[in-house]
Design a protein around this motif. Structure first.
Motif, PDB file in Angstrom:
ATOM      1  N   LEU A 119       0.834  -1.258  -0.081  1.00 19.70           N
ATOM      2  CA  LEU A 119       0.063   0.013  -0.034  1.00 19.70           C
ATOM      3  C   LEU A 119       1.009   1.384   0.149  1.00 19.70           C
ATOM      4  CD1 LEU A 119      -3.076  -0.626   2.226  1.00 19.70           C
ATOM      5  CD2 LEU A 119      -3.181  -0.317  -0.107  1.00 19.70           C
ATOM      6  N   LYS A 120       1.948   1.159   0.804  1.00 15.81           N
ATOM      7  CA  LYS A 120       2.854   2.494   0.943  1.00 15.81           C
ATOM      8  C   LYS A 120       3.407   2.731  -0.524  1.00 15.81           C
ATOM      9  CE  LYS A 120       4.000   2.031   5.687  1.00 15.81           C
ATOM     10  NZ  LYS A 120       5.050   1.877   6.747  1.00 15.81           N
ATOM     11  N   ASN A 121       4.050   1.427  -1.002  1.00 19.74           N
ATOM     12  CA  ASN A 121       4.697   1.781  -2.366  1.00 19.74           C
ATOM     13  C   ASN A 121       3.642   2.137  -3.432  1.00 19.74           C
ATOM     14  OD1 ASN A 121       7.066   0.824  -1.398  1.00 19.74           O
ATOM     15  ND2 ASN A 121       6.825  -1.408  -2.094  1.00 19.74           N
ATOM     16  N   LYS A 122       2.390   1.710  -3.325  1.00 22.97           N
ATOM     17  CA  LYS A 122       1.334   2.330  -4.297  1.00 22.97           C
ATOM     18  C   LYS A 122       1.052   3.676  -4.354  1.00 22.97           C
ATOM     19  CE  LYS A 122      -3.195   1.106  -6.102  1.00 22.97           C
ATOM     20  NZ  LYS A 122      -4.364   0.444  -6.073  1.00 22.97           N
ATOM     21  N   GLN A 123       0.994   3.941  -2.891  1.00 23.33           N
ATOM     22  CA  GLN A 123       0.663   5.452  -2.663  1.00 23.33           C
ATOM     23  C   GLN A 123       1.784   6.202  -3.185  1.00 23.33           C
ATOM     24  OE1 GLN A 123       1.480   7.193   1.357  1.00 23.33           O
ATOM     25  NE2 GLN A 123      -0.657   7.739   1.397  1.00 23.33           N
ATOM     26  N   LYS A 124       3.284   5.778  -2.996  1.00 21.41           N
ATOM     27  CA  LYS A 124       4.193   6.337  -3.173  1.00 21.41           C
ATOM     28  C   LYS A 124       4.410   6.810  -4.547  1.00 21.41           C
ATOM     29  CE  LYS A 124       9.486   6.285  -2.407  1.00 21.41           C
ATOM     30  NZ  LYS A 124      10.386   5.519  -1.745  1.00 21.41           N
ATOM     31  N   GLU A 125       3.869   5.635  -5.421  1.00 21.19           N
ATOM     32  CA  GLU A 125       4.167   6.065  -6.978  1.00 21.19           C
ATOM     33  C   GLU A 125       2.614   6.715  -7.471  1.00 21.19           C
ATOM     34  OE1 GLU A 125       5.388   5.625 -10.602  1.00 21.19           O
ATOM     35  OE2 GLU A 125       6.255   4.994  -8.744  1.00 21.19           O
ATOM     36  N   ASN A 126       1.625   6.638  -6.676  1.00 21.07           N
ATOM     37  CA  ASN A 126       0.584   7.582  -7.047  1.00 21.07           C
ATOM     38  C   ASN A 126       1.141   8.979  -6.910  1.00 21.07           C
ATOM     39  OD1 ASN A 126      -1.030   5.368  -7.731  1.00 21.07           O
ATOM     40  ND2 ASN A 126      -2.345   5.402  -5.791  1.00 21.07           N
ATOM     41  N   ASP A 194      -4.483  14.473   1.128  1.00 22.04           N
ATOM     42  CA  ASP A 194      -4.419  15.594   0.427  1.00 22.04           C
ATOM     43  C   ASP A 194      -2.833  16.190   0.222  1.00 22.04           C
ATOM     44  OD1 ASP A 194      -7.152  15.549  -0.607  1.00 22.04           O
ATOM     45  OD2 ASP A 194      -7.857  16.684   1.279  1.00 22.04           O
ATOM     46  N   ASN A 195      -2.305  15.824   0.945  1.00 19.79           N
ATOM     47  CA  ASN A 195      -0.795  16.244   1.009  1.00 19.79           C
ATOM     48  C   ASN A 195      -0.067  15.145   0.101  1.00 19.79           C
ATOM     49  OD1 ASN A 195      -1.048  18.353   2.373  1.00 19.79           O
ATOM     50  ND2 ASN A 195      -1.006  17.510   4.325  1.00 19.79           N
ATOM     51  N   LEU A 196       0.998  15.659  -0.789  1.00 21.25           N
ATOM     52  CA  LEU A 196       1.501  14.760  -1.534  1.00 21.25           C
ATOM     53  C   LEU A 196       3.158  15.019  -1.385  1.00 21.25           C
ATOM     54  CD1 LEU A 196      -0.339  15.966  -5.031  1.00 21.25           C
ATOM     55  CD2 LEU A 196      -0.804  13.706  -3.365  1.00 21.25           C
ATOM     56  N   ILE A 197       3.920  14.095  -1.737  1.00 24.53           N
ATOM     57  CA  ILE A 197       5.435  13.830  -1.454  1.00 24.53           C
ATOM     58  C   ILE A 197       5.806  12.816  -2.635  1.00 24.53           C
ATOM     59  CG2 ILE A 197       5.308  11.730  -0.034  1.00 24.53           C
ATOM     60  CD1 ILE A 197       7.897  12.901   1.467  1.00 24.53           C
ATOM     61  N   MET A 198       7.233  13.588  -3.264  1.00 26.96           N
ATOM     62  CA  MET A 198       7.908  12.799  -4.239  1.00 26.96           C
ATOM     63  C   MET A 198       9.335  12.775  -3.884  1.00 26.96           C
ATOM     64  SD  MET A 198       7.803  13.592  -8.378  1.00 26.96           S
ATOM     65  CE  MET A 198       9.021  15.010  -8.381  1.00 26.96           C
ATOM     66  N   GLN A 199      10.164  11.584  -3.944  1.00 21.51           N
ATOM     67  CA  GLN A 199      11.438  11.659  -3.603  1.00 21.51           C
ATOM     68  C   GLN A 199      12.189  11.515  -4.883  1.00 21.51           C
ATOM     69  OE1 GLN A 199      13.005   8.698  -1.254  1.00 21.51           O
ATOM     70  NE2 GLN A 199      14.408   9.953  -0.211  1.00 21.51           N
ATOM     71  N   ASN A 200      13.263  12.480  -5.219  1.00 22.49           N
ATOM     72  CA  ASN A 200      14.378  12.146  -6.165  1.00 22.49           C
ATOM     73  C   ASN A 200      15.577  11.730  -5.578  1.00 22.49           C
ATOM     74  OD1 ASN A 200      12.374  12.584  -8.617  1.00 22.49           O
ATOM     75  ND2 ASN A 200      12.692  14.693  -8.360  1.00 22.49           N
ATOM     76  N   ARG A 201      16.628  11.793  -6.051  1.00 28.18           N
ATOM     77  CA  ARG A 201      18.009  11.491  -5.697  1.00 28.18           C
ATOM     78  C   ARG A 201      18.446  12.234  -4.414  1.00 28.18           C
ATOM     79  NH1 ARG A 201      23.707  12.296  -5.779  1.00 28.18           N
ATOM     80  NH2 ARG A 201      24.723  10.489  -5.834  1.00 28.18           N
ATOM     81  N   ASN A 202      18.420  13.399  -4.514  1.00 28.71           N
ATOM     82  CA  ASN A 202      18.621  14.300  -2.879  1.00 28.71           C
ATOM     83  C   ASN A 202      17.721  15.254  -2.794  1.00 28.71           C
ATOM     84  OD1 ASN A 202      19.754  15.818  -5.329  1.00 28.71           O
ATOM     85  ND2 ASN A 202      21.197  16.742  -4.334  1.00 28.71           N
ATOM     86  N   SER A 203      16.526  15.125  -3.258  1.00 25.34           N
ATOM     87  CA  SER A 203      15.431  16.274  -3.011  1.00 25.34           C
ATOM     88  C   SER A 203      14.162  15.335  -2.910  1.00 25.34           C
ATOM     89  CB  SER A 203      15.612  17.231  -4.284  1.00 25.34           C
ATOM     90  OG  SER A 203      15.129  16.635  -5.365  1.00 25.34           O
ATOM     91  N   VAL A 204      13.370  16.239  -2.058  1.00 26.44           N
ATOM     92  CA  VAL A 204      12.189  15.826  -1.904  1.00 26.44           C
ATOM     93  C   VAL A 204      11.095  16.866  -2.443  1.00 26.44           C
ATOM     94  CG1 VAL A 204      10.264  15.274  -0.051  1.00 26.44           C
ATOM     95  CG2 VAL A 204      12.585  14.225   0.015  1.00 26.44           C
ATOM     96  N   VAL A 205      10.095  16.896  -2.895  1.00 30.13           N
ATOM     97  CA  VAL A 205       8.997  17.811  -3.521  1.00 30.13           C
ATOM     98  C   VAL A 205       7.849  17.621  -2.573  1.00 30.13           C
ATOM     99  CG1 VAL A 205       7.679  18.647  -5.401  1.00 30.13           C
ATOM    100  CG2 VAL A 205      10.137  17.929  -5.842  1.00 30.13           C
ATOM    101  N   LEU A 206       7.409  18.421  -1.991  1.00 30.47           N
ATOM    102  CA  LEU A 206       5.883  18.190  -1.211  1.00 30.47           C
ATOM    103  C   LEU A 206       5.080  19.285  -1.713  1.00 30.47           C
ATOM    104  CD1 LEU A 206       8.002  18.627   2.399  1.00 30.47           C
ATOM    105  CD2 LEU A 206       6.723  16.470   1.604  1.00 30.47           C
ATOM    106  N   ILE A 207       3.667  18.610  -1.982  1.00 27.96           N
ATOM    107  CA  ILE A 207       2.649  19.684  -2.139  1.00 27.96           C
ATOM    108  C   ILE A 207       1.653  19.429  -0.911  1.00 27.96           C
ATOM    109  CG2 ILE A 207       0.606  19.928  -3.659  1.00 27.96           C
ATOM    110  CD1 ILE A 207       2.272  19.072  -5.983  1.00 27.96           C
ATOM    111  N   LEU A 208       1.409  20.571  -0.369  1.00 27.14           N
ATOM    112  CA  LEU A 208       0.905  20.644   1.097  1.00 27.14           C
ATOM    113  C   LEU A 208      -0.604  21.505   0.902  1.00 27.14           C
ATOM    114  CD1 LEU A 208       3.641  20.913   3.723  1.00 27.14           C
ATOM    115  CD2 LEU A 208       2.889  18.943   2.515  1.00 27.14           C
ATOM    116  N   THR A 209      -1.622  21.203   1.585  1.00 24.29           N
ATOM    117  CA  THR A 209      -2.804  21.893   1.763  1.00 24.29           C
ATOM    118  C   THR A 209      -2.562  22.979   2.715  1.00 24.29           C
ATOM    119  OG1 THR A 209      -3.469  20.530   3.521  1.00 24.29           O
ATOM    120  CG2 THR A 209      -4.387  20.048   1.229  1.00 24.29           C
ATOM    121  N   GLU A 210      -3.150  24.075   2.850  1.00 25.70           N
ATOM    122  CA  GLU A 210      -2.816  25.343   3.478  1.00 25.70           C
ATOM    123  C   GLU A 210      -2.430  25.045   4.767  1.00 25.70           C
ATOM    124  OE1 GLU A 210      -4.417  29.854   4.077  1.00 25.70           O
ATOM    125  OE2 GLU A 210      -5.763  28.473   2.890  1.00 25.70           O
TER     126      GLU A 210
END
Length: 370
Positions: A119-126, A194-210
């Motif tokens: 489930l975690k892996n699926k959420q991560k990919e989503n 409703d909050n999203l996270i994506m990890q690359n090699r040395n960075s993390v992109v977050l999309i957060l609600t207010e």
């Protein structure tokens, strides 16, 4: 729920190491899909099929009592109130019965853990898919974007912002800790779907609600402290603008990138809000030729080592509103030594940091120098 043969084989292999008995995993159709005796894999197990039908433990008293069976014990394995298979232990009844409950329980725990991990892996990919759709939406086609993200049942009406973080000085040893680093960000930042996270090699992109500035600052500081304590790593954050629609989050992403680029130039700051940038916004659009000419005019007479030293002093001068006492304490030098350095800068460049107009010009020059 179907159990993969890979998971089933891992379970029987691990369980054998505990009790040193031959173990089978039988699916709900009565087929042995995993076994410590590889010759039995793929065979039909009549006892296992009976266990699925009766939902009760079954003792096999002798080999061949049911088709494809050997004496031992067979027990139903449950996941969320449904039978997902049967675990069988081969051996004498008095030997295998004492292991039955613990092997059954451990098998069910391993299946649940695998389910949660999937489930975690699926959420991560989503999350990755949604974020990539948002930040690559070059033509700002809102209907097309909404069509794609609606598959994931997101709240498309919430206001959101993009935060980009970069972990500095990532080496091969730390790259191996990527999952642990991801977990830290996820645990602290991602509180709902409703909050999203994506990890690359040395960075993390977050999309957060207010979220309030104080709460966000607290969370980012928590991440910074934990990464520093566990791995000795420094992390920088660039925070974009709050946007009311998903399609405009690409704008927030670009602003977060710009804020991150600037905070990476600072030796003291680790967090930069796009909304708090002023001179930097103008500087970002200055051509290289003009930037070079301006730097050469203002600080061109400084040696490279002087540039680094005075850049730090300039940052402290701004942070502490020109307090000579405070700046000298931070630098561990006497106040007179700091005054000497400022006088030396004035003599070399013609600009005095203690004068507001000169300070602004020096700030622009040092920023353009980067």
């Amino acid at each position: 729920m179907n159990i993969s043969t890979k998971l089933a084989q891992m379970i029987v292999t691990d369980m054998k190491q505990i009790i040193n008995k031959e173990i089978n995993y039988i699916d709900t159709n009565g087929n042995i899909i995993a076994s410590t005796n590889h010759h039995r894999i793929g065979l039909f197990h009549g006892g296992g099929k009976k266990v699925v039908e009766s939902k009760a433990d079954l003792i096999i008293e002798y080999d061949g009592q049911f088709k494809g069976t050997r004496k031992g014990i067979n027990m139903p394995i449950y996941f969320e109130s449904s039978i997902v298979g049967v675990i069988g232990i081969t051996g004498e009844r008095e030997e295998v019965e004492k292991y039955g409950k613990i092997i059954k329980r451990m098998t069910e725990i391993l299946i649940k853990e695998e389910y949660i991990e999937n489930l975690k892996n699926k959420q991560k990919e989503n999350h990755r898919m949604i974020i990539e759709e948002i930040i690559t939406n070059a033509d700002k086609n809102e209907s097309a974007l909404l069509e794609k993200v609606n598959v994931f049942k997101m709240n498309t009406d919430a206001s959101r912002m993009v935060i980009i973080s970069e972990i500095l000085e990532m080496n091969s040893n730390i790259i191996e800790k990527k999952e642990e680093i991801y977990t830290i960000f996820h645990r602290i930042m991602i509180k709902d779907s409703d909050n999203l996270i994506m990890q690359n090699r040395n960075s993390v992109v977050l999309i957060l609600t207010e979220i309030s500035k104080s709460q966000l600052l607290y969370k980012m500081e928590e991440i910074s402290k934990e990464l520093k304590r566990k791995y000795g790593l420094q992390v920088k954050f660039g925070i974009g603008s709050l946007e009311n629609s998903l399609v405009d989050l690409k704008i927030s992403y670009e602003k977060a990138k710009l804020a991150l680029d600037w905070v990476k130039l600072s030796s003291r700051e680790s967090i930069r809000y796009y909304s708090e940038m002023d001179i930097e916004l103008i500087i970002s659009n200055v051509s290289e030729i003009i930037a070079y000419e301006f730097c050469n005019k203002v600080i061109g007479d400084l040696e490279e080592r002087d540039v680094e030293e005075y850049r730090e002093i300039l940052q402290l001068f701004e942070e502490f509103n020109g307090s000579i006492k405070k700046i000298s304490e931070i630098l561990f030098i006497h106040k007179n030594s700091l005054q000497y350095k400022l006088n030396r800068l004035r003599d070399k460049t013609g600009y005095d940091m203690r004068k507001y107009q000169d300070f602004v010009l020096l700030k622009v020059a040092f920023a353009l120098k980067e």
